[in-house]
Motif scaffolding. Structure first.
Motif: not given
Length: 59
Positions: A46-59
């Motif tokens: 769950a933590k890793d998935l949120n980290s990947v989503r944040e990095s994708v959304n931040s560009g």
């Protein structure tokens, strides 16, 4: 009296015994090390998935 030795299925039986032994050893290893794997696993999906989503959304 002539005794005929028929060894047609011997190779297959040996492979079955070999693979059976490997499977028993693998299951025993999993049972022995289950707690070790659970307690020392640093992965948190769950933590890793949120980290990947944040990095994708931040560009």
């Amino acid at each position: 009296m002539i005794i005929v030795f028929d060894e047609c299925g011997q190779g297959a039986a040996e492979y079955i015994l070999l693979f059976g032994g490997v499977i028993v050893i693998a299951i025993a290893t999993l049972l022995i090390y289950t707690e070790y794997i659970k307690t020392t696993n640093p992965l948190n999906v769950a933590k890793d998935l949120n980290s990947v989503r944040e990095s994708v959304n931040s560009g």
